[in-house]
Motif scaffolding. Sequence first.
Motif, PDB file in Angstrom:
ATOM      1  N   ALA A   1      -9.562  -3.052   7.296  1.00 25.55           N
ATOM      2  CA  ALA A   1      -9.706  -1.564   6.340  1.00 25.55           C
ATOM      3  C   ALA A   1     -10.608  -2.004   5.620  1.00 25.55           C
ATOM      4  O   ALA A   1     -11.070  -1.095   4.751  1.00 25.55           O
ATOM      5  N   CYS A   2     -11.189  -3.065   4.685  1.00 23.33           N
ATOM      6  CA  CYS A   2     -12.157  -3.399   3.832  1.00 23.33           C
ATOM      7  C   CYS A   2     -13.794  -3.038   5.149  1.00 23.33           C
ATOM      8  O   CYS A   2     -14.050  -3.362   3.618  1.00 23.33           O
ATOM      9  N   GLY A   3     -13.547  -3.165   5.586  1.00 22.47           N
ATOM     10  CA  GLY A   3     -15.347  -3.175   6.374  1.00 22.47           C
ATOM     11  C   GLY A   3     -15.911  -4.276   6.704  1.00 22.47           C
ATOM     12  O   GLY A   3     -15.195  -5.503   6.366  1.00 22.47           O
TER      13      GLY A   3
ATOM     14  N   CYS B   1       0.712  -0.983   0.189  1.00 21.33           N
ATOM     15  CA  CYS B   1       0.092   0.045   0.285  1.00 21.33           C
ATOM     16  C   CYS B   1       0.923   0.974   0.282  1.00 21.33           C
ATOM     17  O   CYS B   1       0.756   2.540   0.107  1.00 21.33           O
ATOM     18  N   THR B   2       1.916   0.996  -0.181  1.00 22.58           N
ATOM     19  CA  THR B   2       3.041   2.761   0.171  1.00 22.58           C
ATOM     20  C   THR B   2       3.885   2.340  -1.092  1.00 22.58           C
ATOM     21  O   THR B   2       4.551   1.769  -2.162  1.00 22.58           O
ATOM     22  N   VAL B   3       4.227   3.563  -2.044  1.00 24.11           N
ATOM     23  CA  VAL B   3       5.629   4.036  -2.765  1.00 24.11           C
ATOM     24  C   VAL B   3       6.813   3.712  -1.729  1.00 24.11           C
ATOM     25  O   VAL B   3       6.446   5.016  -0.746  1.00 24.11           O
ATOM     26  N   ASP B   4       7.893   3.910  -1.750  1.00 28.76           N
ATOM     27  CA  ASP B   4       9.050   3.972  -1.322  1.00 28.76           C
ATOM     28  C   ASP B   4       9.871   4.361  -1.788  1.00 28.76           C
ATOM     29  O   ASP B   4      10.108   4.079  -2.571  1.00 28.76           O
ATOM     30  N   LYS B   5       9.996   5.737  -0.965  1.00 30.06           N
ATOM     31  CA  LYS B   5      11.692   7.623  -1.935  1.00 30.06           C
ATOM     32  C   LYS B   5      12.408   6.639  -0.484  1.00 30.06           C
ATOM     33  O   LYS B   5      12.318   7.363   0.716  1.00 30.06           O
ATOM     34  N   CYS B   6      13.433   6.250  -0.890  1.00 28.67           N
ATOM     35  CA  CYS B   6      15.006   7.132  -0.050  1.00 28.67           C
ATOM     36  C   CYS B   6      16.174   7.694  -0.520  1.00 28.67           C
ATOM     37  O   CYS B   6      16.142   7.471  -1.717  1.00 28.67           O
TER      38      CYS B   6
ATOM     39  N   GLN C   1      -3.456  -8.102  -1.553  1.00 30.22           N
ATOM     40  CA  GLN C   1      -2.277  -7.644  -2.202  1.00 30.22           C
ATOM     41  C   GLN C   1      -2.617  -6.230  -2.272  1.00 30.22           C
ATOM     42  O   GLN C   1      -2.653  -5.337  -3.316  1.00 30.22           O
ATOM     43  N   GLY C   2      -3.435  -5.165  -1.114  1.00 28.96           N
ATOM     44  CA  GLY C   2      -3.071  -4.023  -1.435  1.00 28.96           C
ATOM     45  C   GLY C   2      -4.917  -3.704  -1.564  1.00 28.96           C
ATOM     46  O   GLY C   2      -5.051  -2.401  -1.463  1.00 28.96           O
ATOM     47  N   THR C   3      -5.390  -4.683  -2.473  1.00 30.12           N
ATOM     48  CA  THR C   3      -6.533  -3.977  -1.983  1.00 30.12           C
ATOM     49  C   THR C   3      -8.189  -5.008  -2.015  1.00 30.12           C
ATOM     50  O   THR C   3      -8.177  -6.485  -2.177  1.00 30.12           O
ATOM     51  N   CYS C   4      -9.354  -4.247  -1.968  1.00 30.71           N
ATOM     52  CA  CYS C   4      -9.624  -4.660  -0.767  1.00 30.71           C
ATOM     53  C   CYS C   4     -11.192  -5.797  -1.920  1.00 30.71           C
ATOM     54  O   CYS C   4     -10.935  -4.778  -3.055  1.00 30.71           O
TER      55      CYS C   4
ATOM     56  N   CYS D   1      -6.032   1.865  -0.643  1.00 36.58           N
ATOM     57  CA  CYS D   1      -5.163   0.496  -0.208  1.00 36.58           C
ATOM     58  C   CYS D   1      -5.892   0.183   0.615  1.00 36.58           C
ATOM     59  O   CYS D   1      -5.590   0.834   1.726  1.00 36.58           O
ATOM     60  N   CYS D   2      -5.070  -0.643   1.183  1.00 36.03           N
ATOM     61  CA  CYS D   2      -5.431  -1.547   2.403  1.00 36.03           C
ATOM     62  C   CYS D   2      -4.673  -2.368   2.726  1.00 36.03           C
ATOM     63  O   CYS D   2      -3.450  -3.332   1.865  1.00 36.03           O
ATOM     64  N   SER D   3      -4.393  -3.037   3.971  1.00 40.37           N
ATOM     65  CA  SER D   3      -3.217  -3.441   4.813  1.00 40.37           C
ATOM     66  C   SER D   3      -4.159  -4.602   5.584  1.00 40.37           C
ATOM     67  O   SER D   3      -2.635  -5.806   5.730  1.00 40.37           O
TER      68      SER D   3
END
Length: 168
Positions: free
Chosen positions: A31-33, A2-7, A47-50, A25-27
């Motif tokens: 989170a999906c109700g 559920c994230t874009v990682d920036k380093c 995979q991050g989608t309800c 996005c769900c983790s």
Amino acid sequence: PCTVDKCTTLSDGKKWCKQLPFFGCCSSDAACGTPGKNKCITPTCLQGTCSDVEKDCDDGVPCTIDACDALSGACTHKLSSTKCLIDGACHGAGASQPGSGGCMQCLPDKADDAWTAKPGTCLIDGICSKSGEKASPLAGECRVCDPSKATAKWSVVSGSCLIDAKCH
């Protein structure tokens, strides 16, 4: 997922990372109700989608029609009307029991969970006999398989009588 990682590498050589979440996005499943009125569908985080996931009611038996009751969430497993389920194995209508010489068949309209004597036969003491077949000499020669009279016992031939295990 559920994230874009920036380093970013800092001037001292250390890395600094930041996670930017995706909108919607769900983790976790929470989170999906909560489930709705249909108890056969569960909101699930995949995979991050309800996603709505249907309850798996498959009992692994190919001749049953598996379903889920939307109100209760209970699974049902109805045997197909053209099949028999005998000793855990599926058989089509008219199939013969192995080793029975074709006398015992799957006849779902008679019994869908056991072999049934084929029409025109008798099932006597676990042995299938064809119509007109005589009993063993020890039982008396005037006794035959006559499905029109009885299918589970020997019948006395018309015009004969059985007295003290002897034909007269």
